[in-house]
Design a protein around this motif. Structure first.
Motif, PDB file in Angstrom:
ATOM      1  N   GLY A 154      -0.609 -15.998  78.095  1.00  0.00           N
ATOM      2  CA  GLY A 154      -1.219 -16.919  77.151  1.00  0.00           C
ATOM      3  C   GLY A 154      -0.954 -16.511  75.708  1.00  0.00           C
ATOM      4  O   GLY A 154      -0.765 -17.372  74.837  1.00  0.00           O
ATOM      5  N   ASP A 155      -0.915 -15.209  75.448  1.00  0.00           N
ATOM      6  CA  ASP A 155      -0.624 -14.747  74.083  1.00  0.00           C
ATOM      7  C   ASP A 155       0.769 -15.191  73.662  1.00  0.00           C
ATOM      8  O   ASP A 155       0.992 -15.576  72.503  1.00  0.00           O
ATOM      9  CB  ASP A 155      -0.712 -13.213  74.007  1.00  0.00           C
ATOM     10  CG  ASP A 155      -2.153 -12.729  74.085  1.00  0.00           C
ATOM     11  OD1 ASP A 155      -3.070 -13.567  73.938  1.00  0.00           O
ATOM     12  OD2 ASP A 155      -2.357 -11.523  74.309  1.00  0.00           O
ATOM     13  N   ASP A 156       1.732 -15.126  74.603  1.00  0.00           N
ATOM     14  CA  ASP A 156       3.099 -15.561  74.286  1.00  0.00           C
ATOM     15  C   ASP A 156       3.116 -17.057  73.962  1.00  0.00           C
ATOM     16  O   ASP A 156       3.817 -17.502  73.041  1.00  0.00           O
ATOM     17  CB  ASP A 156       4.031 -15.326  75.482  1.00  0.00           C
ATOM     18  CG  ASP A 156       4.190 -13.854  75.846  1.00  0.00           C
ATOM     19  OD1 ASP A 156       3.939 -12.997  74.975  1.00  0.00           O
ATOM     20  OD2 ASP A 156       4.576 -13.579  76.997  1.00  0.00           O
ATOM     21  N   VAL A 157       2.360 -17.827  74.726  1.00  0.00           N
ATOM     22  CA  VAL A 157       2.321 -19.280  74.502  1.00  0.00           C
ATOM     23  C   VAL A 157       1.714 -19.576  73.133  1.00  0.00           C
ATOM     24  O   VAL A 157       2.217 -20.404  72.365  1.00  0.00           O
ATOM     25  CB  VAL A 157       1.507 -19.986  75.616  1.00  0.00           C
ATOM     26  CG1 VAL A 157       1.346 -21.467  75.311  1.00  0.00           C
ATOM     27  CG2 VAL A 157       2.174 -19.787  76.971  1.00  0.00           C
ATOM     28  N   GLU A 158       0.628 -18.865  72.838  1.00  0.00           N
ATOM     29  CA  GLU A 158      -0.042 -19.076  71.554  1.00  0.00           C
ATOM     30  C   GLU A 158       0.892 -18.715  70.392  1.00  0.00           C
ATOM     31  O   GLU A 158       0.985 -19.444  69.396  1.00  0.00           O
ATOM     32  CB  GLU A 158      -1.302 -18.208  71.501  1.00  0.00           C
ATOM     33  CG  GLU A 158      -2.277 -18.631  70.434  1.00  0.00           C
ATOM     34  CD  GLU A 158      -3.622 -17.927  70.599  1.00  0.00           C
ATOM     35  OE1 GLU A 158      -3.636 -16.770  71.075  1.00  0.00           O
ATOM     36  OE2 GLU A 158      -4.636 -18.542  70.249  1.00  0.00           O
ATOM     37  N   ALA A 159       1.619 -17.603  70.543  1.00  0.00           N
ATOM     38  CA  ALA A 159       2.548 -17.175  69.485  1.00  0.00           C
ATOM     39  C   ALA A 159       3.653 -18.210  69.292  1.00  0.00           C
ATOM     40  O   ALA A 159       4.046 -18.510  68.157  1.00  0.00           O
ATOM     41  CB  ALA A 159       3.161 -15.813  69.844  1.00  0.00           C
ATOM     42  N   ALA A 160       4.139 -18.789  70.392  1.00  0.00           N
ATOM     43  CA  ALA A 160       5.180 -19.821  70.285  1.00  0.00           C
ATOM     44  C   ALA A 160       4.654 -21.038  69.534  1.00  0.00           C
ATOM     45  O   ALA A 160       5.351 -21.620  68.692  1.00  0.00           O
ATOM     46  CB  ALA A 160       5.671 -20.214  71.679  1.00  0.00           C
ATOM     47  N   GLY A 161       3.409 -21.406  69.825  1.00  0.00           N
ATOM     48  CA  GLY A 161       2.794 -22.541  69.131  1.00  0.00           C
ATOM     49  C   GLY A 161       2.637 -22.268  67.644  1.00  0.00           C
ATOM     50  O   GLY A 161       2.868 -23.149  66.805  1.00  0.00           O
ATOM     51  N   ASP A 162       2.264 -21.033  67.309  1.00  0.00           N
ATOM     52  CA  ASP A 162       2.097 -20.673  65.893  1.00  0.00           C
ATOM     53  C   ASP A 162       3.416 -20.774  65.126  1.00  0.00           C
ATOM     54  O   ASP A 162       3.429 -20.970  63.911  1.00  0.00           O
ATOM     55  CB  ASP A 162       1.552 -19.245  65.774  1.00  0.00           C
ATOM     56  CG  ASP A 162       0.103 -19.144  66.220  1.00  0.00           C
ATOM     57  OD1 ASP A 162      -0.554 -20.203  66.338  1.00  0.00           O
ATOM     58  OD2 ASP A 162      -0.363 -18.013  66.474  1.00  0.00           O
ATOM     59  N   LEU A 163       4.537 -20.618  65.846  1.00  0.00           N
ATOM     60  CA  LEU A 163       5.854 -20.690  65.199  1.00  0.00           C
ATOM     61  C   LEU A 163       6.359 -22.126  65.107  1.00  0.00           C
ATOM     62  O   LEU A 163       7.450 -22.373  64.573  1.00  0.00           O
ATOM     63  CB  LEU A 163       6.861 -19.829  65.974  1.00  0.00           C
ATOM     64  CG  LEU A 163       6.563 -18.321  65.960  1.00  0.00           C
ATOM     65  CD1 LEU A 163       7.436 -17.592  66.982  1.00  0.00           C
ATOM     66  CD2 LEU A 163       6.784 -17.743  64.562  1.00  0.00           C
ATOM     67  N   GLY A 164       5.610 -23.070  65.664  1.00  0.00           N
ATOM     68  CA  GLY A 164       5.977 -24.481  65.536  1.00  0.00           C
ATOM     69  C   GLY A 164       6.489 -25.132  66.808  1.00  0.00           C
ATOM     70  O   GLY A 164       6.792 -26.331  66.813  1.00  0.00           O
ATOM     71  N   ALA A 165       6.582 -24.366  67.901  1.00  0.00           N
ATOM     72  CA  ALA A 165       7.036 -24.966  69.159  1.00  0.00           C
ATOM     73  C   ALA A 165       5.913 -25.827  69.747  1.00  0.00           C
ATOM     74  O   ALA A 165       4.732 -25.470  69.652  1.00  0.00           O
ATOM     75  CB  ALA A 165       7.433 -23.878  70.155  1.00  0.00           C
ATOM     76  N   THR A 166       6.286 -26.960  70.342  1.00  0.00           N
ATOM     77  CA  THR A 166       5.275 -27.824  70.964  1.00  0.00           C
ATOM     78  C   THR A 166       5.348 -27.752  72.490  1.00  0.00           C
ATOM     79  O   THR A 166       4.624 -28.454  73.180  1.00  0.00           O
ATOM     80  CB  THR A 166       5.441 -29.283  70.510  1.00  0.00           C
ATOM     81  OG1 THR A 166       6.776 -29.708  70.810  1.00  0.00           O
ATOM     82  CG2 THR A 166       5.174 -29.420  69.026  1.00  0.00           C
TER      83      THR A 166
END
Ligand code: G3P
Length: 214
Positions: free
Chosen positions: A177-189
């Motif tokens: 989940g941390d990886d997913v959250e980090a990806a979202g913070d970088l702008g990935a949807t």
């Protein structure tokens, strides 16, 4: 956030993963899709999970032995397809042809690419989404969002400079989940992942961890 679980050719039980993905999606409200082998599309779709093809060819009906026909994938229950995955690279003309074939069949499209320059080219072909996956990080333990955050941000910028309607996903090494959250913070949807679920002892627990922060 969209989570697409690519089963590749891993020896997991596609029905077990698909059933877990459908249940975790329903419980969490997070959109989760599963992308099995072409031969497994129909039985995976029967579980009720959103189902994607791993690839479709540019050709339509006709004398094309061995091809993966977009219409057949859609008829079997696929709602979308990956195109040009790092492990199924195509020539530019064939990427374009596959996007058009998928559109004719009513499939949502995600064109994969190695880097932001390729993401710009992929976005110019008008898919629904593009996905940046550095090949050297695929199948590894370190998430793209941790190992190479710039590549995600640059991919988002490259796609937006071509077409703001094209969504940007990322993948490689994502397993928590941390990886997913980090990806979202970088702008990935959206995120693409495979080994984190397909090779997990408990795919359902892996999926629950992925959606936990969402
Ligand atoms: O399509 C997703 C994939 O290439 C990433 O694989 O095993 O690094 O999650 P993995």
């Amino acid at each position: 956030m969209f989570i697409l679980v690519n089963l590749k050719a891993y020896p997991c039980d596609p029905i077990e993963v698909a059933t877990a993905a459908r249940e975790v999606s329903e419980e969490s409200g997070v959109r989760i899709a599963v992308s099995p082998q072409a031969a497994d599309i129909a039985r995976v779709a029967e579980t009720g999970v959103e189902t994607w093809a791993q690839h479709v060819d540019p050709n339509g009906h006709g004398s094309h032995t061995g091809s993966t026909l977009a219409e057949a994938a859609a008829e079997a229950g696929a709602e979308g397809t990956l195109i040009n995955h790092s492990e199924k690279r195509l020539k530019l003309a064939d990427i374009d042809g596959s996007v058009r074939a998928a559109e004719r069949a009513g499939l949502e499209t995600c064109v994969c690419a190695n880097n932001p320059a390729q993401i710009g080219a992929a976005a110019a072909l008008g898919p629904d989404s593009v996905a940046v996956e550095p090949p050297e990080l695929i199948g590894g333990d370190v998430s793209v969002a941790t190992a190479d955050p710039d590549i995600v941000e640059d991919a988002v910028e490259a796609a937006a400079s071509v077409d703001e309607d094209v969504e940007v996903f990322c993948g490689a090494g994502i397993s928590s989940g941390d990886d997913v959250e980090a990806a979202g913070d970088l702008g990935a949807t959206g995120i693409l992942l495979a080994s984190g679920v397909a090779k997990a002892d408990d795919p359902r627990a892996a999926l629950e961890d992925l959606v936990e922060p969402l």
